[in-house]
Write an enzyme that holds these catalytic residues in place. Structure first.
Site, PDB file in Angstrom:
ATOM      1  N   CYS A  31       0.808  -1.225   0.000  1.00  0.00           N
ATOM      2  CA  CYS A  31       0.000   0.000   0.000  1.00  0.00           C
ATOM      3  C   CYS A  31       0.847   1.284   0.000  1.00  0.00           C
ATOM      4  O   CYS A  31       1.443   1.604  -1.016  1.00  0.00           O
ATOM      5  CB  CYS A  31      -0.973  -0.061   1.166  1.00  0.00           C
ATOM      6  SG  CYS A  31      -2.373   1.025   0.971  1.00  0.00           S
ATOM      7  N   HIS A  38      -3.878  -5.484   2.434  1.00  0.00           N
ATOM      8  CA  HIS A  38      -3.509  -5.592   3.845  1.00  0.00           C
ATOM      9  C   HIS A  38      -4.029  -6.958   4.253  1.00  0.00           C
ATOM     10  O   HIS A  38      -4.321  -7.785   3.449  1.00  0.00           O
ATOM     11  CB  HIS A  38      -4.175  -4.481   4.660  1.00  0.00           C
ATOM     12  CG  HIS A  38      -3.680  -3.123   4.290  1.00  0.00           C
ATOM     13  ND1 HIS A  38      -2.439  -2.671   4.651  1.00  0.00           N
ATOM     14  CD2 HIS A  38      -4.253  -2.119   3.584  1.00  0.00           C
ATOM     15  CE1 HIS A  38      -2.284  -1.430   4.193  1.00  0.00           C
ATOM     16  NE2 HIS A  38      -3.355  -1.082   3.535  1.00  0.00           N
TER      17      HIS A  38
HETATM   18  N1  GLN Z   1      -2.345   6.772   2.510  1.00  0.00           N
HETATM   19  C1  GLN Z   1      -2.391   5.875   1.417  1.00  0.00           C
HETATM   20  C2  GLN Z   1      -3.757   5.782   0.754  1.00  0.00           C
HETATM   21  O1  GLN Z   1      -4.783   5.987   1.372  1.00  0.00           O
HETATM   22  C3  GLN Z   1      -1.910   4.517   1.862  1.00  0.00           C
HETATM   23  C4  GLN Z   1      -2.838   3.878   2.829  1.00  0.00           C
HETATM   24  C5  GLN Z   1      -2.340   2.592   3.367  1.00  0.00           C
HETATM   25  O2  GLN Z   1      -1.144   2.256   3.349  1.00  0.00           O
HETATM   26  N2  GLN Z   1      -3.276   1.866   3.891  1.00  0.00           N
HETATM   27  O3  GLN Z   1      -3.816   5.488  -0.420  1.00  0.00           O
END
Ligand code: GLN
EC number: 6.3.5.13
Length: 220
Positions: free
Chosen positions: A94, A193
């Protein structure tokens, strides 16, 4: 006993939604293969030397932490490029996946510059996030992966990069082109995730096998 050296890149800042479970999986399978593991945190004040590591894990994080890292990570560009181009193994999730690319536009519209070791880039969605279960098919390895995505960013790979998989269910990189994540040399990036490796044992074993193979190649 041989040692598998793991770099936990900005692990004290990038560790959302149980992403560190990926690290536990890498450690578990490395030990199962007869290796002892050494895990080093490389963060704001540390150096990164490509030859010191067999596998890198770069987790996800929020915009706030991503901004801090964006201002720090540029000093790793030369070593990180050499690590990647020499087929070093890396898993980036992510926010970590976004930061390997050219830039990331945060939810408030701020352009956060990435490390730029790969050509992908990330724009934002206005007042929306991709949240939910996701399923993809990895055509290279003929594997299905299951996970959970939660991101505002929408990532575009450019023609130079292949995805980790094709979206079967969920949104993936941008909700449009059915790509999810990235697979470039031995770098694996993903929005999963969940964490990715805990739910997808084959991929966890594959990453550890690749890291061991790389280690043996460089020793011979
Ligand atoms: N801030 C980034 C987004 O919302 C990554 C989020 C994350 O790693 N969950 O795209």
């Amino acid at each position: 006993m041989q040692t598998l050296r793991i770099c936990h890149l900005y692990g004290n800042l990038m560790n959302t939604y149980g992403d560190n479970g990926n690290l536990l999986m890498i450690q578990y399978y490395a030990r199962e293969k007869g290796y002892q593991v050494e895990t080093s945190l490389v963060s704001l004040e540390d150096d990164f030397i490509a030859d010191d590591y067999d596998i890198i894990f770069f987790g996800g994080g929020q915009d706030f932490e991503q901004k801090i890292i964006s201002e720090n990570i540029g000093r790793f560009k030369k070593e990180m490029t050499s690590y990647i181009e020499n087929d070093g193994v890396m898993l980036a999730i992510c926010g970590g996946f976004q930061l390997l690319g050219q830039y990331y536009v945060s939810s408030i519209g701020e352009k956060i510059i990435g490390l730029g070791v790969m050509p992908h880039y990330t724009e934002r969605q206005i007042d929306s996030r991709f949240i939910g279960d996701i399923e993809i098919f990895d055509e290279v390895n003929q594997q299905t992966y299951y996970g959970f995505e939660n991101h505002n960013g929408v990532t575009y790979l450019t023609d130079a990069l292949q995805p980790l998989g094709k979206v079967i269910k969920g949104n993936g990189n941008n909700g449009q082109d059915k790509t999810e994540g990235v697979h470039y040399r031995n770098v694996f990036g993903s929005y999963f995730h969940g964490p990715l490796l805990v739910r997808n044992e084959w991929l966890a074993r594959h990453l550890v096998d690749l890291a061991i193979q790389q280690k043996e190649n460089s020793a011979s």
